[in-house]
Design a protein around this motif. Structure first.
Motif, short mmCIF file in Angstrom:
data_model
loop_
_atom_site.label_atom_id
_atom_site.label_comp_id
_atom_site.label_asym_id
_atom_site.label_seq_id
_atom_site.Cartn_x
_atom_site.Cartn_y
_atom_site.Cartn_z
N MET A 1 -6.79 5.08 10.72
CA MET A 1 -7.27 4.09 10.54
C MET A 1 -7.36 3.14 9.84
O MET A 1 -7.93 1.80 10.06
N PHE A 2 -6.37 3.46 9.03
CA PHE A 2 -5.97 1.84 7.65
C PHE A 2 -5.20 1.41 9.01
O PHE A 2 -3.94 1.58 9.49
N ASN A 3 -5.38 -0.04 8.53
CA ASN A 3 -5.15 -1.30 8.89
C ASN A 3 -4.27 -2.12 7.94
O ASN A 3 -4.49 -1.74 6.44
N HIS A 4 -2.73 -1.75 7.91
CA HIS A 4 -1.90 -2.73 7.08
C HIS A 4 -1.90 -3.96 6.95
O HIS A 4 -1.50 -4.29 6.17
N ASP A 5 -3.20 -4.80 8.01
CA ASP A 5 -2.74 -6.21 7.66
C ASP A 5 -4.10 -6.96 7.10
O ASP A 5 -4.35 -7.50 6.37
N GLY A 6 -5.17 -5.21 6.52
CA GLY A 6 -5.81 -5.79 6.34
C GLY A 6 -6.32 -5.56 4.46
O GLY A 6 -5.70 -5.54 4.39
N THR A 7 -7.25 -5.74 3.76
CA THR A 7 -6.88 -5.91 2.78
C THR A 7 -7.72 -4.75 1.89
O THR A 7 -7.89 -3.48 2.40
N ALA A 8 -7.02 -4.48 0.43
CA ALA A 8 -7.71 -2.83 -0.37
C ALA A 8 -9.14 -2.80 0.47
O ALA A 8 -9.44 -1.87 0.63
N GLU A 9 -9.75 -3.89 0.04
CA GLU A 9 -11.34 -3.10 0.46
C GLU A 9 -12.12 -3.40 1.47
O GLU A 9 -12.40 -2.50 1.82
N GLU A 10 -11.64 -3.78 2.74
CA GLU A 10 -11.67 -3.45 4.07
C GLU A 10 -11.28 -2.36 4.21
O GLU A 10 -11.99 -1.35 4.97
N PHE B 1 0.96 -0.50 -0.08
CA PHE B 1 -0.06 -0.04 -0.15
C PHE B 1 0.64 1.38 -0.05
O PHE B 1 1.99 1.22 0.27
N GLY B 2 0.67 2.43 -0.62
CA GLY B 2 0.93 3.30 -0.68
C GLY B 2 -0.32 4.72 -0.19
O GLY B 2 -1.27 4.32 -0.67
N PHE B 3 0.22 6.02 -0.13
CA PHE B 3 -0.52 7.67 -0.11
C PHE B 3 0.13 7.93 -1.09
O PHE B 3 0.78 8.84 -0.15
N VAL B 4 -1.13 9.74 -1.01
CA VAL B 4 -1.52 10.66 -2.27
C VAL B 4 -1.78 11.08 -1.45
O VAL B 4 -2.69 10.35 -1.48
N THR B 5 -1.72 12.31 -0.96
CA THR B 5 -2.94 13.85 -0.70
C THR B 5 -2.05 14.39 -0.64
O THR B 5 -1.10 14.58 -0.90
N VAL B 6 -3.08 15.67 -0.45
CA VAL B 6 -3.24 16.77 -0.75
C VAL B 6 -2.90 17.96 0.32
O VAL B 6 -4.19 17.87 1.28
N ALA B 7 -2.50 18.81 0.32
CA ALA B 7 -2.12 19.43 1.92
C ALA B 7 -1.17 20.69 1.90
O ALA B 7 -0.45 21.09 0.92
N ARG B 8 -2.22 22.21 2.21
CA ARG B 8 -0.91 22.71 2.19
C ARG B 8 -0.50 23.45 3.55
O ARG B 8 -1.85 23.42 4.55
N GLY B 9 0.65 23.57 4.06
CA GLY B 9 0.81 24.56 5.46
C GLY B 9 1.81 23.52 6.05
O GLY B 9 1.68 21.95 5.81
#
Length: 550
Positions: A425-434, A334-342
């Protein structure tokens, strides 16, 4: 002058004229935004989107109108910013469909292109709202269908006239427009584009030129956002960009080859050209392979460790280059992209495990291309995108279909607090759908608020708002109005708290005084002794506070 047909050159001039007109009037379009906070960016988003589209057709004036319109649509898609920009890109995509495979277009074929523009725009929006840019392109399509014009100028005059009539009716369709005494900003932006195209038909090529006789730049460079890093941490040292002046038939194998030599790969085929961007330690090997597909153009090689650009002298047919073999790391799940300012908020996201933070948000919506570039930099099988702004969600969703080598999932976070809660709240042991189900569920429990200032006089639900007033905004609606930042914030939070609330989170902006923030936190802890109060320096501009209650 009369036109019974328009060719590629005519159409290019119309686009240049429209792009210039929108650029000149973007601040006026921004001023029409109903919400009186400093995020009136409809004009800016539409102008940047249209500039990106116009840049794609520079130098193609002698091509067919079908080919030019197709490239125009592609440029708009890649440069789309905000909801208004995404919808505009789909309008241009529909117009391109109507002009597909045409050497030049007749009046009837242009009429059909307006209809297709309307159809594509409506299909792009899950729940179309009338009184917006959608209504204006529909009016343009209907005017074109009903028109008996046999001349292109007459057709565009009728389309502009009917579009203006419909635009004037938008306040009757949306109460918030009527209350603010403005027409729809996106609709006005589209009307400016149509009028700019009409001006080019009336006055010819000169209308696309400025007073010095030079074409006003119709594009801007879109830099891939990224944080400063230690040069020693750069795995692949050379940012290598070029264009292959030919269509690469075997894109998958070429992509595999490039990925074996580097990362941050962007590979876009546009029929007769292919754009390549890759970070590598062996630009020579990359160029030697690329030249086998066709001549190379606009080669740029930047040494990212030395922070300067230099061109690499290389015989395109020679493979005698020193190679530094790198073993490509296995992608993580899994990886993450987010948008933020500051800077503070961006640091919090990175600490929570986000791979790429795109600088943006209110007043600065990233384009689809920005999002695609960031996704491509994440070495993961599944990449979650957290837009954190309702105006960025559509651009993020467009990016899903533009990334081929990994699964992309957009979680429709509309605020910074929702994004932070989702990643927490992301669970690295869970599936993508979960995880999708979990993140969508938890963001529904987040009540978000902001404290900012009014940029103009207006009214809201019978309340008078003056320029400079401090506004407390709860879930996108103005909750309270005052003239003291910290009191407005305290009152806003009071309106957000209920008997089930357990946590108050505050991100204070770059214009806040730290001592006064500490006083505010102390007052909140006294008012809500059963709740946890968290406070962080977000360093965000324009918004004194971003806050949430869970």
């Amino acid at each position: 002058m009369t036109y019974t047909t328009i060719n590629g050159r005519d159409f290019s001039n119309m686009i240049k004229s429209a792009s210039n007109a929108l650029e000149k009037q973007k601040e006026y379009v921004n001023s029409l935004n109903v919400f009186p906070v400093p995020d009136g960016d409809t004009g800016t988003n539409m102008s940047l989107t249209f500039k990106a589209a116009a840049k794609e057709i520079e130098g193609l004036e002698n091509k067919s109108i079908g080919e030019i319109s197709k490239k125009l649509a592609k440029g708009a898609l890649m440069g789309a910013r905000g909801n208004s920009g995404v919808i505009l890109s789909q309008i241009l995509r529909g117009i391109a469909k109507g002009l597909e495979n045409k050497e030049e277009a007749t009046v009837d074929e242009v009429k059909e292109s307006f209809v297709q523009g309307s159809n594509f725009a409506y299909k792009a929006v899950m729940r179309p709202t009338e009184g917006t840019i959608l209504t204006i392109i529909r009016a343009a399509g209907e005017a074109a269908t009903c028109s008996e014009a046999e001349d292109m100028i007459e057709l565009y005059e009728e389309v502009c006239e009917e579009s203006k009539k419909m635009l004037d009716k938008t306040p009757e369709m949306l109460p918030q427009l009527k209350q603010a005494k403005v027409v729809d900003a996106g609709g006005m932006g589209l009307l400016i584009i149509l009028r700019g195209m009409l001006e080019a038909l009336k006055f010819g090529e000169d209308i696309a030129l400025n007073k010095d006789g030079e074409v006003i730049s119709s594009g801007e460079e879109f830099e891939v956002p990224g944080a400063e890093i230690d040069p020693a941490d750069i795995k692949f040292g050379y940012c290598t960009e070029f264009i292959i002046m030919n269509e690469v038939k075997d894109i998958p194998n070429f992509k595999d080859f490039l990925e074996s030599l580097g990362d941050s790969l962007v590979l876009v085929g546009l029929e007769d050209i292919t754009k390549v961007h890759v970070h590598t330690n062996d630009p020579g090997a990359v160029l030697s392979k690329a030249v086998t597909f066709g001549p190379l153009s606009k080669i740029k090689i930047e040494n990212m460790r030395e922070q300067h650009e230099s061109l690499l002298g290389i015989d395109g047919n020679s493979n005698e280059q020193a190679a530094v073999e790198e073993i490509k790391e296995e992608p993580k799940p899994f990886g993450f992209v987010t948008v933020a300012r500051g800077n503070g908020i961006a640091s919090i996201f990175r600490d929570l495990g986000v791979d790429e933070v795109i600088e943006g948000g209110q007043t600065m919506n990233p384009s689809t291309e920005d999002i695609v570039n960031s996704i491509n930099k994440v070495n993961a099988e599944v990449v979650y995108v957290l837009p954190n702004n309702k105006n960025i969600i559509m651009a993020a969703e467009l990016a899903v279909d533009l990334v081929e080598d990994k699964k992309v999932i957009v979680i429709g976070t509309k605020t910074i607090p929702q994004g932070i809660t989702a990643i927490t709240m992301f669970n690295h042991d869970g599936t993508a759908e979960e995880n999708v189900e979990t993140m969508k569920e938890v963001i529904e429990n987040v009540t978000s608020g902001e404290v900012t200032y009014a940029v103009k006089d207006t009214e809201d639900n019978g309340r008078s708002i003056k320029e400079g007033d401090i506004l407390g905004i709860k879930e996108g609606k103005i909750s309270n109005i005052g003239n003291e930042v910290y009191k407005v914030c305290k009152d806003l939070i009071a309106s957000m708290v209920n008997e089930d609330s357990e946590l108050i989170t505050i991100f204070y902006g770059e214009d806040c005084e730290e001592a006064k923030v500490d006083e505010l936190v102390g007052e909140l802890e006294e008012l809500y002794p059963e709740m946890d109060v968290q406070c962080f320096s977000g360093e965000q501009p324009l918004y004194y506070f971003i806050t949430s209650v869970e």
